[in-house]
Each structure stands twice: as C-alpha cells, then as structure tokens.
Design an enzyme around this catalytic site. Structure first.
Site, PDB file in Angstrom:
ATOM      1  N   ASP A  34       0.812  -1.218   0.000  1.00  0.00           N
ATOM      2  CA  ASP A  34       0.000   0.000   0.000  1.00  0.00           C
ATOM      3  C   ASP A  34       0.848   1.271   0.000  1.00  0.00           C
ATOM      4  O   ASP A  34       0.775   2.097   0.924  1.00  0.00           O
ATOM      5  CB  ASP A  34      -0.944   0.004   1.208  1.00  0.00           C
ATOM      6  CG  ASP A  34      -1.833  -1.226   1.262  1.00  0.00           C
ATOM      7  OD1 ASP A  34      -2.194  -1.737   0.190  1.00  0.00           O
ATOM      8  OD2 ASP A  34      -2.161  -1.678   2.370  1.00  0.00           O
ATOM      9  N   GLU A 210     -11.584  -0.962  -4.178  1.00  0.00           N
ATOM     10  CA  GLU A 210     -11.036  -0.378  -2.953  1.00  0.00           C
ATOM     11  C   GLU A 210      -9.836   0.503  -3.318  1.00  0.00           C
ATOM     12  O   GLU A 210      -9.565   0.769  -4.486  1.00  0.00           O
ATOM     13  CB  GLU A 210     -10.587  -1.496  -1.994  1.00  0.00           C
ATOM     14  CG  GLU A 210      -9.510  -2.399  -2.603  1.00  0.00           C
ATOM     15  CD  GLU A 210      -9.199  -3.629  -1.782  1.00  0.00           C
ATOM     16  OE1 GLU A 210      -9.868  -3.853  -0.756  1.00  0.00           O
ATOM     17  OE2 GLU A 210      -8.294  -4.385  -2.177  1.00  0.00           O
TER      18      GLU A 210
END
Length: 320
Positions: A34, A210
C-alpha cells in the site's frame, strides 16, 4: 591465470549489473504494501504498510506503518515504523492502507484499521488521523478518536467498507478525503485536516473495489483504484473536471501483478518525472499476504489520459 582473472571480472560485472537492473521491489529487507508517496523539500517520502504474515498464513497480518525516503529514486532510507494501530487508544487490528499529507507545516497521516467495540462504535473498519511536525515522526493521534467509523456509512452492509483513505488538497485550499471498499466515499475536510465539513457522499466508479488514489494534474482530477470486479485486482481510473464529479471511466492502466491478488496505486511527480508505485508478491517467499512495493515510470497522453503502466524488474533509473 589471466583467463581466470577475466572470468572473475566478468562475473563481478554481471553481479553489479544485476544489482543495478533488478531494482523492483525497491524495499527488500521487509515486506511492504500500500505505497503512498509525498514530496517535501526535495525529498520523496514513501509511507507503506508492513506485512508480517508467515508463509502459511491465509490472511493479512500488518503490524505497523513504515516511512522510507530517497532523493535519487535508487537509495532508500528506512526511518522505521513511527505509527501503528496501538498509537490509537480506540483501535484494534491491523495497519491497512494509509496516506500522509503536509499542510501548514504539519504532517497528517490518514490510516485505516479497526475500531474496538465500545460505547462509540460496534466495531468494524475505521479511519484515524495522526499528526507530526516531521514527515518521519514521531506521530500521535490527532484527535483522540476515529475520524470515520462504520456507523457513519450504511450503504455497504458489512463492517470493513471504511478502509483505504486517500487525501487531497485542491488549489483553492479545500481538503478532501476519499476512501472505501465496495463503494467510494468522500467528504470535505476543514483546514485543520482533523474535522469533516458537510455530509459524506457515496458513488460507485466502474469496477471499483477499494484503495482509491485521488490527485489533480493541470485542470483534470484523477481517481485511480484497484478494480476489474474480481481478484486478482487491476488498476483502473476515472477523470473529472470537478472533484465532485461526474467521473468518466477511462479504463485499465495496470494489469495483474506478480504473485499477489491485490495491488495498490501511489502516484507522484518528482524531479521532472511521473512515478507509479504499487505492490506485488515477487520477493522470495512473498505472496498475497507478504507483499513488496515497486515503482515504474508513468506517462500521460496529450489529452491527459494515462498510458498503460509497464511493470518491470528494472524499475526506474537513479536520478543523477
């Protein structure tokens, strides 16, 4: 003897070439995921999650958030883990996707984790914000409570939809927070970056899953996200001339990554070039729960659309 010397020199040269050309993943001593880059005073700072799952685990174990920095896109300094879910008294669980932004001399790190069951929340995913005077910390909970809890959003009927925050400050100084699994949610932020301004809005970009990343280039807004409707994820994007939309779907810019069913975009311009950060599972013993951050070049067409990202093991060149 001379021929042995030549072979030795040739071998060393090959090893040096391998070291130079096999940059991706850029972080090799721990598993990272991430990626979220920012630039501050000529240095690029990279904020990541930290996978600590074992090779046999079948779910995420993400202990904390790390900060790395570079000035040449080749040498990365690990500043450690200045933030973890334990920083927040209300939090429990893992350190999911997060993004840091500077405003008015302070650094605001928006993170996703889970909320304890208490008189405020019945649990579920939540978004918090930490603050520091430095891009590398120390960070502390900015408000002593979660900024977003599961009870604030009811469009998705499960408890893990309030994850993956991305934060953006427009040219006029207005701040925005986007996030969400299943649907994309957004809200205005007050100048102090720790309070919401107005109601939360929800929409569903095509194939959205997402991990949104929102930014502006010239007069165009970009919403980049893992999509394709099923896993393994691919990166898709929309554009708009207004931050509130409508958003126009533009297509897939990154295909499936190596050995991971998730990926996550982080986009930045630095020293005259555009960079696309993401994660895959390509390190030895890596995988979907043991991921690693990579970076490749990003290019735009004249109309502002994004060219397909070419995933490489070479990565990007050192800035001289």
């Amino acid at each position: 003897m001379k021929s042995k010397s030549k072979i030795f020199v040739a071998l060393i040269s090959c090893l040096c070439m391998i070291k130079i050309t096999a940059q991706n993943p850029i972080i090799k001593h721990i598993f990272t995921a991430d990626p979220a880059p920012i630039v501050h005073k000529g240095t690029l700072y990279l904020y990541t999650g930290h996978d600590v799952a074992s090779e046999t685990d079948t779910n995420y174990k993400m202990a904390d958030w790390h900060v790395f920095s570079t000035t040449d896109m080749a040498t990365w300094k690990d500043h450690g883990a200045p933030l973890s879910p334990s920083t927040f008294s209300w939090a429990t669980g893992d350190a999911y996707a997060a993004q840091c932004i500077e405003r008015n001399g302070k650094f605001y790190w928006f993170v996703s984790t889970f909320h304890k069951k208490d008189e405020i929340s019945g649990g579920g995913a939540a978004i918090g914000v930490a603050v520091s005077d430095s891009p590398t910390g120390p960070f502390k909970d900015a408000i002593g409570k979660a900024l977003v809890i599961n009870e604030m959003t009811t469009d998705m009927k499960y408890g893990w939809d309030d994850i993956d925050p991305t934060v953006f400050v427009d040219d006029d100084g207005q701040g925005y927070l986007f996030w969400g699994h299943g649907t994309c949610k957004w809200v205005k932020l007050k100048e102090n970056m720790i309070e919401m301004e107005g109601a939360i809005s929800t929409f569903k970009p095509k194939n959205y899953i997402e991990g949104p990343w929102v930014y502006k280039r010239k007069d165009l807004y970009y919403l980049v996200y893992p999509g394709a409707g099923t896993k393994p994820e691919m990166i898709e994007y929309c554009t708009a001339t207004n931050i509130a939309g409508p958003w126009t779907y533009q297509g897939i810019i990154q295909e499936n990554v190596t050995n991971s069913f998730t990926t996550h975009p982080g986009i930045i311009d630095y020293k005259g070039k555009s960079y696309f950060f993401y994660h895959n599972g390509s390190l030895p013993t890596g995988g979907s729960y043991r991921r690693s951050v990579c970076v490749d070049y990003m290019y735009y067409n004249e109309d502002g659309t994004i060219q397909k990202i070419i995933q490489t093991t070479e990565g990007v060149s050192k800035i001289k």
